[in-house]
Design an enzyme around this catalytic site. Structure first.
Site, PDB file in Angstrom:
ATOM      1  N   LYS A 143       0.887  -1.197  -0.149  1.00  0.00           N
ATOM      2  CA  LYS A 143      -0.143   0.102  -0.115  1.00  0.00           C
ATOM      3  C   LYS A 143       0.709   1.389  -0.006  1.00  0.00           C
ATOM      4  O   LYS A 143       1.658   1.499   0.955  1.00  0.00           O
ATOM      5  CB  LYS A 143      -0.959  -0.074   1.302  1.00  0.00           C
TER       6      LYS A 143
ATOM      7  N   GLU B 192      -5.696  -3.732   9.937  1.00  0.00           N
ATOM      8  CA  GLU B 192      -6.328  -2.367  10.439  1.00  0.00           C
ATOM      9  C   GLU B 192      -6.791  -2.301  11.807  1.00  0.00           C
ATOM     10  O   GLU B 192      -7.379  -1.397  12.150  1.00  0.00           O
ATOM     11  CB  GLU B 192      -7.481  -2.119   9.549  1.00  0.00           C
TER      12      GLU B 192
END
Length: 375
Positions: free
Chosen positions: A134, A236
């Site tokens: 990412k 997350e």
């Protein structure tokens, strides 16, 4: 190995010269080194060693989230192109997670993709952000809204660089490692406890162990999930509330605000309280969260600059929207049914959480009277 992508990750101690030689061996015609002003001042000699005899353009900017903007990205891209870089050039990130994200996005955009090398100088970058494809910058609405996925050619880490970090930066990265233990690999908790108890967080021996454990934990959930859209979403944990706390605090206090890892640590406490209220986490499992978070030097309290209402407003724009069918008044959250066992919706480690549940958990953390300080 991250899904269908793989890249080597080499780490050791006192090896900056070897890293420079390995970059030279890639045969670049020019290096574009992306860093920030603090790192550039702290490691000026190391930058020369990394570049060696290769022509190098150093792109620097005041440290902090102001780097992760379209303005900074555009300026760096134009500067690099005017300096005559080519498809043979290599973009090198040298710094923490912010320069790493900016460099990753630059490398992907230049000529539709030039080679990227990460040389992290912080624990949070080495143990978390470079272990992902990412690459993202922030929008005016929230964190990491503008980005892509791009694999580095290679990652090189010298843990000796971490030993000179300010204590708050060192501990910030270890909070992300603690997230991996709590949400993915609780078997590593005893090792983390030993490191904390020994008071040797900055020793090269401890850092090598922490780095090895972080790589193992992240690889376990990204091996079959290249883009972290399925099992990898467990990474997350703590980030939905943590990002919001970080944004709110930095809006008021700027670079004096909470470091990323400390904000994520508070986000994990909020997630633990929500899970506990649902009857999923036991009292003891919530206590483990507090044990680890406080052991890493994070006061379990919202900073005075941050209100619960402000946090909830930012959470409404969290970048995990869209993974679950929309339900008014809810936010997708990573919660735990037990340590290392995320709650699932189908095969996704996300569940819808009512705003009232988030508020109740935030109120528990906000009631603590001490300010949040790391280090």
């Amino acid at each position: 190995m991250i899904g269908e992508q793989s890249f080597p990750y080499y780490f050791g101690r006192d090896c900056v010269a070897e890293i420079g030689a390995a970059i030279t061996a890639l045969g670049p015609d020019k290096l574009v080194i992306v860093t920030d002003d603090d790192v550039r001042a702290r490691y000026r000699h190391h930058l020369d060693t990394l570049a060696g005899s290769i022509p190098a353009l150093i792109l620097s900017h005041p440290s902090g989230e102001s780097m992760k903007t379209l303005t900074c990205l555009s300026g760096h891209l134009e500067t690099a192109l005017r300096a005559g870089i080519t498809r043979r050039s290599v973009v090198v990130s040298f710094g923490g997670g912010v320069p790493g994200n900016l460099a990753g996005l630059m490398a992907n955009l230049l000529f539709r993709g030039v080679r990227l090398v990460h040389v992290p100088t912080t624990t949070i970058a080495a143990m978390d952000s470079v272990l992902s494809l990412k690459q993202a910058i922030n929008s005016g609405v929230g964190k990491n809204h503008i980005g892509t996925y791009y694999a580095p050619e290679v990652v090189f880490t010298d843990v000796e660089l971490f030993t000179s970090l300010p204590d708050r930066e060192l501990r910030s990265g270890l909070c992300e490692m603690a997230k991996n233990c709590l949400a993915i690999q609780p078997s590593a908790l005893d090792g983390l406890r030993r490191v904390i108890a020994a008071g040797e967080l900055s020793s090269p021996h401890s850092l090598l162990w922490l780095l090895d454990a972080s790589i193992a934990a992240k690889s376990a959930v990204t091996r079959s999930d290249t883009f972290e859209r399925r099992a990898g979403l467990v990474l997350e944990y703590g980030h939905t509330t943590g990002h919001a706390i970080e944004i709110c605090d930095h809006r008021v206090r700027g670079v004096a605000g909470l470091p990323h890892g400390a904000a994520i640590a508070l986000g994990m406490l909020v997630a633990a309280h929500i899970s506990h209220a649902r009857g999923w986490l036991s009292d003891d499992e919530v206590s483990v969260h507090y044990e680890i978070v406080t052991g890493l030097g994070v006061e379990p309290a919202l900073p005075a600059s941050v209100s619960v209402d402000d946090v909830l407003a930012v959470i409404a724009d969290d970048n995990k929207k869209g993974y679950l069918p929309p339900r008014p008044g809810t936010v997708p959250f990573v919660l735990l049914r037990s340590l290392g066992r995320p709650a699932l919706t189908g095969d996704l480690p996300l569940v819808p959480v009512e705003v009232s549940e988030i508020r109740a958990a935030l109120d528990v953390v906000a009631r603590a009277s001490a300010p949040v300080v790391v280090g």
